[in-house]
Design a protein around this motif. Structure first.
Motif, PDB file in Angstrom:
ATOM      1  N   THR A   1      -1.150  -0.084   4.281  1.00 51.10           N
ATOM      2  CA  THR A   1      -2.536   0.353   4.458  1.00 51.10           C
ATOM      3  C   THR A   1      -2.986   1.210   3.278  1.00 51.10           C
ATOM      4  OG1 THR A   1      -2.206   0.413   6.821  1.00 51.10           O
ATOM      5  CG2 THR A   1      -4.107   1.618   5.991  1.00 51.10           C
ATOM      6  N   LEU A   2      -2.124   2.177   2.936  1.00 46.05           N
ATOM      7  CA  LEU A   2      -2.491   3.084   1.845  1.00 46.05           C
ATOM      8  C   LEU A   2      -2.676   2.303   0.545  1.00 46.05           C
ATOM      9  CD1 LEU A   2      -0.137   6.126   2.568  1.00 46.05           C
ATOM     10  CD2 LEU A   2      -2.529   5.855   3.152  1.00 46.05           C
ATOM     11  N   ARG A   3      -1.802   1.287   0.359  1.00 44.24           N
ATOM     12  CA  ARG A   3      -1.917   0.474  -0.860  1.00 44.24           C
ATOM     13  C   ARG A   3      -3.229  -0.311  -0.860  1.00 44.24           C
ATOM     14  NH1 ARG A   3       2.587  -2.297  -0.363  1.00 44.24           N
ATOM     15  NH2 ARG A   3       1.566  -4.285  -0.013  1.00 44.24           N
ATOM     16  N   LYS A   4      -3.562  -0.847   0.303  1.00 45.52           N
ATOM     17  CA  LYS A   4      -4.808  -1.627   0.398  1.00 45.52           C
ATOM     18  C   LYS A   4      -6.026  -0.737   0.157  1.00 45.52           C
ATOM     19  CE  LYS A   4      -3.321  -5.189   3.678  1.00 45.52           C
ATOM     20  NZ  LYS A   4      -3.416  -5.590   5.097  1.00 45.52           N
ATOM     21  N   ILE A   5      -5.951   0.480   0.706  1.00 38.17           N
ATOM     22  CA  ILE A   5      -7.078   1.393   0.504  1.00 38.17           C
ATOM     23  C   ILE A   5      -7.252   1.689  -0.980  1.00 38.17           C
ATOM     24  CG2 ILE A   5      -7.831   3.788   0.863  1.00 38.17           C
ATOM     25  CD1 ILE A   5      -6.681   3.637   3.663  1.00 38.17           C
ATOM     26  N   GLY A   6      -6.139   1.681  -1.698  1.00 41.07           N
ATOM     27  CA  GLY A   6      -6.233   1.911  -3.137  1.00 41.07           C
ATOM     28  C   GLY A   6      -5.346   3.029  -3.635  1.00 41.07           C
TER      29      GLY A   6
END
Lengths: 389, 232
Positions: free
Chosen positions: A341-346
């Motif tokens: 999730t954190l990676r997807k958020i950026g």
């Protein structure tokens, strides 16, 4: 960095139970070897310092460890004795200053050290309150002993019964406290000092009672011989030495034959020390030891035990770290979706890795801080409240 | 290739997973500024994949993706991530709130993840405003585990819009919510009237939620068909 630290802190606080277990484990595996290491070094330093300050000790043949422990630290088993004559002989040689030691009895749980005024000069002991003993039955207390016994000059203390159920044993002697010593941060703080003759009275070798002239009743004599008169139990011995009854105290036999547990010898110079060693090493009924060497030998044994303990602690540490690694791997696996999730958020990859690394760092830092604090407390406790040596 | 004024542009995009034989081809897709587009289609038709491609999470094997004239598909991962966190809001199928942060801190999470954004007083005020607007203000100091599914979803939506993104990508944001709550959540995403409204691209399998959207794009197996002409 502040934000990563915040995230890591929040995670650890939210899962506080898990965090506490890991921190406790880390604390334990660091605290145990660290404390052993620190305390061994502390005791080694304390032992070595006192041993180096004491050039020679003469005692009866037996364990040199027991001799040093008893005469320097007032610990350990009761020693075989050597006669007071040893002191007189040594004094006659002019090679060393002899200091008699008789450490066999206790009062209020503290060792009663019978010695001579030279001991106080030798150990640089100063009186904080009152004065040094000058009369039979007077004692001066070490700083800790005085504090624990709540005793002050003018008070009296009783020697301890060695065997409560032995009716034939000596009665406790009431001794008058005349002074309190300045704290020395050594074994002297936990001792009660008196004249060596007083310790002989405690041991029943010397005593005081009404003079036989005063006693007209034949019942007070159990046997009358050519060399000695044995008095019956109707003759009451004094259990307290006062100025009034001081003159009645006496020792049967020659003073030179009375027992000592050790004699500290302070040679006048190196040459005198060498001569003294040469003379006493051929004497079979006495042994001369150099505490510095004995303590070094004792520490060798302690260090072997410490190395063994360190090996065990090392294995425990490795096991704990492996378990910690397993916990981290499982935790990362459980949190995979969170990281995704954190990676997807950026979130940057470095920040993504920094958060669990920071958590690990905080856990280890907490473990180290707690372990260091506990070790400090242990050391403080030992140095302030339980000097032991 | 020249970018147009459209906010989201996919041009001649082809993508397939390493495993399996699924592939997605998008000849052209343009979404204008402020436009609200719903992606629908059966399971496995590639809705989520298309959303991930459009958001720059997946890298296409062929073609190009432009977000607000930024050629995101041609940039390195670090630049794509930086662009996403600064200019894009994301809502996921799985709610993905961090269980160990309070609702307030979950809302401020994008600020903590980006070195360019700071969770300052302004951001906190905005978090409060959004929470009030979404009806979750009373939950700000609670943890996600203490919330209902609908409240969690609204937190996720507020988190996606807190940085005032230019584009919002939402992947099944209503999950398994009941119809009433789903409607409220979609309305929250769709009707954020704050001056320049962001462009919205939302994946849903529920056609009833597409009311009020400017366009509905229906995906068929492995290729795209559009029920309205592409705008651009």
């Amino acid at each position: 960095m502040k934000d990563i630290l915040f995230l890591a802190w929040s995670y650890l606080i939210y899962y506080r139970g898990r965090t506490a277990v890991i921190v406790a484990s880390l604390t334990l595996v660091v605290f145990l070897p660290l404390t052993v290491q620190v305390l061994v070094h502390y005791y080694e330093a304390v032992l070595a310092r006192r041993a180096q300050e004491t050039p020679m000790v003469i005692g009866a043949p037996g364990s040199s460890y027991d001799l040093v422990l008893n005469s320097l630290y007032f610990k350990g088993r009761s020693l075989p004795t050597l006669p007071m004559e040893t002191v007189y002989d040594l004094r006659d040689t002019d090679l060393a200053t002899p200091i008699p030691m008789h450490v066999r009895h206790t009062a209020g749980g503290f060792p009663v050290v019978g010695t001579s005024p030279e001991y106080f000069q030798f150990r640089h002991l100063e009186v904080k309150r009152g004065r040094f003993p000058t009369m039979l039955g007077e004692v001066v207390l070490g700083a800790n002993a005085a504090e624990r016994l709540q005793a002050a000059p003018g008070d009296t203390i009783l020697t301890d019964d060695r065997n409560l159920y032995d009716l034939t044993s000596d009665y406790p002697l009431s001794m008058r406290v005349v002074g309190i010593l300045e704290a020395a941060k050594t074994a002297d703080d936990d001792a009660i000092f008196t004249d060596v003759k007083t310790t002989w009275v405690i041991g029943g070798i010397g005593h005081g009672h009404k003079k036989s002239d005063d006693m007209t009743a034949p019942s007070k004599f159990r046997a009358v011989g050519e060399d000695a008169t044995i008095m019956s139990s109707a003759v009451v011995e004094y259990q307290r030495i006062t100025r009034e009854n001081l003159d009645t105290f006496h020792f049967h036999g020659s003073l030179g034959e009375l027992p000592l547990t050790a004699v500290i010898a302070v040679p006048s110079d190196n040459k005198a020390a060498t001569i003294l060693k040469g003379r006493l090493n051929v004497n079979e009924d006495r042994q001369l030891v150099e505490p510095r060497q004995v303590v070094a030998s004792m520490m060798d044994i302690v260090l072997v035990i410490q190395r063994f303990l360190n090996t065990i602690f090392g294995v425990v540490l490795v096991s704990t770290l492996l378990l910690l690694a397993l916990i981290i791997v499982l935790s990362v696996r459980i949190r995979e979706s969170e990281f995704t999730t954190l990676r997807k958020i950026g979130c940057a990859r470095t920040r993504l890795l920094a958060a669990p690394a920071c958590e690990l760092g905080l856990l280890m830092a907490a473990g180290l801080i707690f372990a260091g604090t506990l070790t400090g407390i242990a050391l403080l406790y030992v140095t302030q409240f339980r000097p032991l040596l | 290739m020249e970018p147009t004024q459209a906010k989201v542009v996919l041009q001649d995009v082809r993508f397939s997973y390493r495993e399996g034989n699924f592939s997605l081809e998008v000849p052209e897709l343009k979404i204008n500024a402020g436009e609200k587009v719903a992606l629908t289609g059966p399971s496995g038709s590639g809705k989520t994949t298309l959303l991930h491609l459009a958001a720059g999470i997946f890298q296409p094997h062929r073609g190009a993706v432009w977000l607000d004239q930024f050629p995101i598909s041609q940039k390195k991962p670090i630049l794509r991530r930086r662009f996403r966190i600064r200019h894009i809001g994301m809502v996921f199928q799985e709610l993905e709130l961090l269980e160990y942060l309070t609702v307030k801190e979950n809302l401020l999470l994008p600020y903590r993840l980006s070195p360019e954004l700071r969770p300052d007083k302004l951001a906190r005020t905005r978090a409060h405003e959004l929470a009030r607007h979404a009806g979750i203000e009373s939950t700000l100091d609670r943890y996600p585990a203490q919330l209902s599914q609908g409240e969690r979803q609204r937190v996720a939506i507020c988190r996606a819009v807190i940085t005032k993104p230019r584009i919002i990508f939402a992947d099944e944001p209503t999950g398994n919510l009941d119809p009433a709550t789903s409607g409220q959540c979609v309305a929250l995403l769709r009707d954020r009237g704050e001056g320049a409204e962001p462009t919205l691209m939302m994946v849903t399998h529920d056609r009833s939620l597409t009311d009020g959207f400017d366009r509905v794009i229906e995906l068929d197996q492995s290729f795209m068909t559009m029920n309205k002409a592409s705008v651009g």
